[in-house]
Design a protein around this motif. Sequence first.
Motif, PDB file in Angstrom:
ATOM      1  N   UNK A 168       0.867  -1.174   0.000  1.00  0.00           N
ATOM      2  CA  UNK A 168       0.000   0.000   0.000  1.00  0.00           C
ATOM      3  C   UNK A 168       0.907   1.228   0.000  1.00  0.00           C
ATOM      4  N   UNK A 169       0.768   2.073  -1.014  1.00  0.00           N
ATOM      5  CA  UNK A 169       1.647   3.236  -1.160  1.00  0.00           C
ATOM      6  C   UNK A 169       0.864   4.537  -1.094  1.00  0.00           C
ATOM      7  N   UNK A 170       1.544   5.574  -0.612  1.00  0.00           N
ATOM      8  CA  UNK A 170       1.055   6.945  -0.664  1.00  0.00           C
ATOM      9  C   UNK A 170       2.011   7.698  -1.576  1.00  0.00           C
ATOM     10  N   UNK A 171       1.529   8.113  -2.730  1.00  0.00           N
ATOM     11  CA  UNK A 171       2.376   8.773  -3.715  1.00  0.00           C
ATOM     12  C   UNK A 171       2.572  10.238  -3.338  1.00  0.00           C
ATOM     13  N   UNK A 172       3.813  10.740  -3.499  1.00  0.00           N
ATOM     14  CA  UNK A 172       4.139  12.104  -3.081  1.00  0.00           C
ATOM     15  C   UNK A 172       3.787  13.137  -4.141  1.00  0.00           C
ATOM     16  N   UNK A 173       3.699  12.728  -5.415  1.00  0.00           N
ATOM     17  CA  UNK A 173       3.453  13.677  -6.498  1.00  0.00           C
ATOM     18  C   UNK A 173       4.725  14.357  -6.979  1.00  0.00           C
ATOM     19  N   UNK A 174       5.852  14.073  -6.364  1.00  0.00           N
ATOM     20  CA  UNK A 174       7.144  14.653  -6.753  1.00  0.00           C
ATOM     21  C   UNK A 174       7.686  13.879  -7.953  1.00  0.00           C
ATOM     22  N   UNK A 175       8.165  14.581  -8.962  1.00  0.00           N
ATOM     23  CA  UNK A 175       8.703  13.940 -10.175  1.00  0.00           C
ATOM     24  C   UNK A 175      10.216  13.689 -10.060  1.00  0.00           C
ATOM     25  N   UNK A 176      10.742  13.648  -8.872  1.00  0.00           N
ATOM     26  CA  UNK A 176      12.183  13.520  -8.626  1.00  0.00           C
ATOM     27  C   UNK A 176      12.800  12.332  -9.355  1.00  0.00           C
ATOM     28  N   UNK A 177      12.092  11.236  -9.484  1.00  0.00           N
ATOM     29  CA  UNK A 177      12.655  10.033 -10.114  1.00  0.00           C
ATOM     30  C   UNK A 177      13.100  10.292 -11.553  1.00  0.00           C
ATOM     31  N   UNK A 178      12.496  11.261 -12.200  1.00  0.00           N
ATOM     32  CA  UNK A 178      12.845  11.569 -13.591  1.00  0.00           C
ATOM     33  C   UNK A 178      14.242  12.151 -13.742  1.00  0.00           C
ATOM     34  N   UNK A 179      14.836  12.641 -12.639  1.00  0.00           N
ATOM     35  CA  UNK A 179      16.147  13.299 -12.699  1.00  0.00           C
ATOM     36  C   UNK A 179      17.316  12.353 -12.465  1.00  0.00           C
ATOM     37  N   UNK A 180      17.039  11.112 -12.106  1.00  0.00           N
ATOM     38  CA  UNK A 180      18.112  10.193 -11.727  1.00  0.00           C
ATOM     39  C   UNK A 180      18.167   8.995 -12.650  1.00  0.00           C
ATOM     40  N   UNK A 181      19.353   8.364 -12.744  1.00  0.00           N
ATOM     41  CA  UNK A 181      19.490   7.217 -13.660  1.00  0.00           C
ATOM     42  C   UNK A 181      18.531   6.083 -13.304  1.00  0.00           C
ATOM     43  N   UNK A 182      18.127   5.352 -14.356  1.00  0.00           N
ATOM     44  CA  UNK A 182      17.279   4.183 -14.191  1.00  0.00           C
ATOM     45  C   UNK A 182      18.125   2.926 -14.257  1.00  0.00           C
ATOM     46  N   UNK A 183      17.492   1.797 -14.060  1.00  0.00           N
ATOM     47  CA  UNK A 183      18.197   0.528 -14.028  1.00  0.00           C
ATOM     48  C   UNK A 183      18.828   0.174 -15.361  1.00  0.00           C
TER      49      UNK A 183
END
Length: 184
Positions: A168-183
């Motif tokens: 069960x997750x509560x999403x923050x709405x922050x797009x921060x993941x878009x700025x960092x490398x992916x797998x």
Amino acid sequence: MSRLTIYSDVSNAEAAAIPLQESNDPAEITGLLSDRGIGFERWPLRPELPEGAGPEAVLEAYAGEIERVQATGSFPTVDAIRLGPDHPDRVALRQKFLDEHTHGEDEVRFFVEGRGLFCLHIGAEVLQVLCEQGDFLRVPAGTRHWFDMGSAPRFSALRFFDNPEGWVATFTGDSIAERYPLLD
């Protein structure tokens, strides 16, 4: 090989991609994560467990470790999951997990096979923990994070839950993941 990469939490994508620190040493990873309240361990692998083993076999093979974790009193529910590159919902699941979120309980995972990238947003840092086979990770409740399983996921993991409803997750709405490398 497990890897920890530490970045600054910055709004500029170019600056965000420059690591402050990196380590492949399990002892150093354990210490750096522990300093930030994150649990990390290496568990011994079960050579008798064939690749692609089903959930029941995985749960049986790791019964001792499961019992040790459950003895803390926090995780009455445990399951074993498997995600492969042919999973019909892999694209939607990846996107959902890539959105920064928190949980009301600790997120606890053990990688039986494969790998996944946990990204932890702690204060002014983003810590990327590449978890691979044999890695146990415990992320405290309320920690902002996201997870990347890659475009062609291939992993099996034990998941420990306090909540009988599971993830069960509560999403923050922050797009921060878009700025960092992916797998991948």
